[in-house]
Design a protein around this motif. Structure first.
Motif, mmCIF file in Angstrom:
data_model
loop_
_atom_site.group_PDB
_atom_site.id
_atom_site.type_symbol
_atom_site.label_atom_id
_atom_site.label_comp_id
_atom_site.label_asym_id
_atom_site.label_seq_id
_atom_site.Cartn_x
_atom_site.Cartn_y
_atom_site.Cartn_z
ATOM 1 N N THR A 62 0.814 -1.160 -0.093
ATOM 2 C CA THR A 62 0.038 -0.055 -0.137
ATOM 3 C C THR A 62 0.867 1.229 0.158
ATOM 4 O O THR A 62 0.350 2.246 -0.392
ATOM 5 C CB THR A 62 -0.845 -0.255 1.179
ATOM 6 N N ARG A 63 1.913 1.058 0.668
ATOM 7 C CA ARG A 63 2.853 2.405 0.280
ATOM 8 C C ARG A 63 3.890 2.461 -0.717
ATOM 9 O O ARG A 63 4.683 3.520 -0.892
ATOM 10 C CB ARG A 63 3.615 2.408 1.810
ATOM 11 N N LYS A 64 4.112 1.611 -1.503
ATOM 12 C CA LYS A 64 4.963 1.509 -2.650
ATOM 13 C C LYS A 64 4.177 2.166 -3.967
ATOM 14 O O LYS A 64 3.262 1.510 -4.399
ATOM 15 C CB LYS A 64 5.217 -0.140 -2.754
ATOM 16 N N MET A 65 4.589 3.330 -4.052
ATOM 17 C CA MET A 65 3.781 4.236 -5.093
ATOM 18 C C MET A 65 4.105 3.460 -6.390
ATOM 19 O O MET A 65 3.082 3.533 -7.254
ATOM 20 C CB MET A 65 4.175 5.425 -4.987
ATOM 21 N N SER A 66 5.076 3.166 -6.746
ATOM 22 C CA SER A 66 5.267 2.575 -8.261
ATOM 23 C C SER A 66 4.419 1.458 -8.293
ATOM 24 O O SER A 66 3.753 1.108 -9.439
ATOM 25 C CB SER A 66 6.625 2.054 -8.288
ATOM 26 N N PHE A 67 4.212 0.441 -7.506
ATOM 27 C CA PHE A 67 3.213 -0.623 -7.534
ATOM 28 C C PHE A 67 1.773 -0.158 -7.517
ATOM 29 O O PHE A 67 1.062 -0.628 -8.534
ATOM 30 C CB PHE A 67 3.575 -1.748 -6.398
ATOM 31 N N THR A 68 1.572 0.916 -6.697
ATOM 32 C CA THR A 68 0.068 1.189 -6.681
ATOM 33 C C THR A 68 -0.150 1.874 -8.038
ATOM 34 O O THR A 68 -1.216 1.593 -8.659
ATOM 35 C CB THR A 68 0.061 2.563 -5.577
ATOM 36 N N ARG A 69 0.656 2.674 -8.615
ATOM 37 C CA ARG A 69 0.432 3.334 -9.830
ATOM 38 C C ARG A 69 0.245 2.172 -11.173
ATOM 39 O O ARG A 69 -0.573 2.206 -11.893
ATOM 40 C CB ARG A 69 1.433 4.019 -10.450
ATOM 41 N N GLU A 70 1.214 0.987 -10.789
ATOM 42 C CA GLU A 70 0.799 0.228 -12.109
ATOM 43 C C GLU A 70 -0.347 -0.739 -11.745
ATOM 44 O O GLU A 70 -1.155 -0.991 -12.762
ATOM 45 C CB GLU A 70 2.065 -1.047 -11.940
ATOM 46 N N LEU A 71 -0.706 -0.995 -10.484
ATOM 47 C CA LEU A 71 -2.179 -1.626 -10.278
ATOM 48 C C LEU A 71 -3.211 -0.743 -10.824
ATOM 49 O O LEU A 71 -4.249 -1.261 -11.575
ATOM 50 C CB LEU A 71 -2.182 -1.946 -9.042
ATOM 51 N N HIS A 72 -2.899 0.657 -10.504
ATOM 52 C CA HIS A 72 -4.068 1.537 -11.184
ATOM 53 C C HIS A 72 -4.232 1.614 -12.459
ATOM 54 O O HIS A 72 -5.307 1.681 -13.130
ATOM 55 C CB HIS A 72 -3.904 2.825 -10.518
ATOM 56 N N GLY A 73 -3.197 1.379 -13.409
ATOM 57 C CA GLY A 73 -3.034 1.284 -14.753
ATOM 58 C C GLY A 73 -3.533 0.197 -15.145
ATOM 59 O O GLY A 73 -4.205 0.084 -16.221
ATOM 60 N N VAL A 74 -3.467 -0.873 -14.726
ATOM 61 C CA VAL A 74 -4.146 -2.308 -14.977
ATOM 62 C C VAL A 74 -5.654 -2.087 -14.841
ATOM 63 O O VAL A 74 -6.364 -2.282 -15.636
ATOM 64 C CB VAL A 74 -3.645 -3.304 -13.982
ATOM 65 N N THR A 75 -6.231 -1.541 -13.856
ATOM 66 C CA THR A 75 -7.426 -1.295 -13.613
ATOM 67 C C THR A 75 -7.892 -0.242 -14.655
ATOM 68 O O THR A 75 -9.088 -0.472 -15.123
ATOM 69 C CB THR A 75 -7.618 -0.698 -12.209
ATOM 70 N N ALA A 76 -7.327 0.718 -15.031
ATOM 71 C CA ALA A 76 -7.826 1.755 -15.916
ATOM 72 C C ALA A 76 -7.975 0.938 -17.326
ATOM 73 O O ALA A 76 -8.853 1.199 -18.052
ATOM 74 C CB ALA A 76 -6.725 2.795 -16.026
ATOM 75 N N LEU A 77 -6.844 0.266 -17.658
ATOM 76 C CA LEU A 77 -6.911 -0.582 -18.952
ATOM 77 C C LEU A 77 -8.073 -1.471 -18.989
ATOM 78 O O LEU A 77 -8.807 -1.502 -19.964
ATOM 79 C CB LEU A 77 -5.409 -1.313 -19.111
ATOM 80 N N GLN A 78 -8.309 -1.942 -17.942
ATOM 81 C CA GLN A 78 -9.558 -3.104 -17.918
ATOM 82 C C GLN A 78 -10.598 -2.254 -18.009
ATOM 83 O O GLN A 78 -11.468 -2.883 -18.993
ATOM 84 C CB GLN A 78 -9.453 -3.828 -16.765
ATOM 85 N N ALA A 79 -10.787 -1.116 -17.487
ATOM 86 C CA ALA A 79 -12.252 -0.343 -17.403
ATOM 87 C C ALA A 79 -12.272 0.149 -18.984
ATOM 88 O O ALA A 79 -13.505 0.097 -19.543
ATOM 89 C CB ALA A 79 -11.947 0.820 -16.424
#
Length: 100
Positions: A62-79
């Motif tokens: 939850t505190r690793k921002m690079s991972f958070t950005r990548e997970l949000h990117g996956v979510t945006a792509l799926q959306a």
């Protein structure tokens, strides 16, 4: 067909959730870890909800921002893909015009 898709989504989300919990346990034990690529891969192939639930419940990554950005990117792509599929199914756009 939809029944199998539902089973798949249940399984992949459970796997993603469990992977986050297992990786948290490994991190606390300072043991060999599950790679971020594998965690993101589970999300990419349909386990996004399980990944977010695992992050929240196990307080992992939850505190690793690079991972958070990548997970949000996956979510945006799926959306975007889901929206495009819904528009095509509704006849609004034609994603593959050469297939007619």
């Amino acid at each position: 067909m939809l029944e199998y898709l539902a089973y798949y989504l249940i399984a992949i989300n459970f796997a993603a959730f469990a992977a986050f919990g297992f990786d948290k346990m490994l991190a606390e034990a300072r043991a060999w870890r599950i790679s971020e690529a594998n965690l993101l891969g589970l999300a990419m192939f349909g386990g996004t909800a399980g990944a977010y639930a695992g992050r929240a419940i196990f307080r992992h990554k939850t505190r690793k921002m690079s991972f958070t950005r990548e997970l949000h990117g996956v979510t945006a792509l799926q959306a975007c893909l889901l929206a495009a599929a819904a528009l095509e199914a509704g006849g609004v756009i034609d994603l593959v015009p050469w297939l007619g």
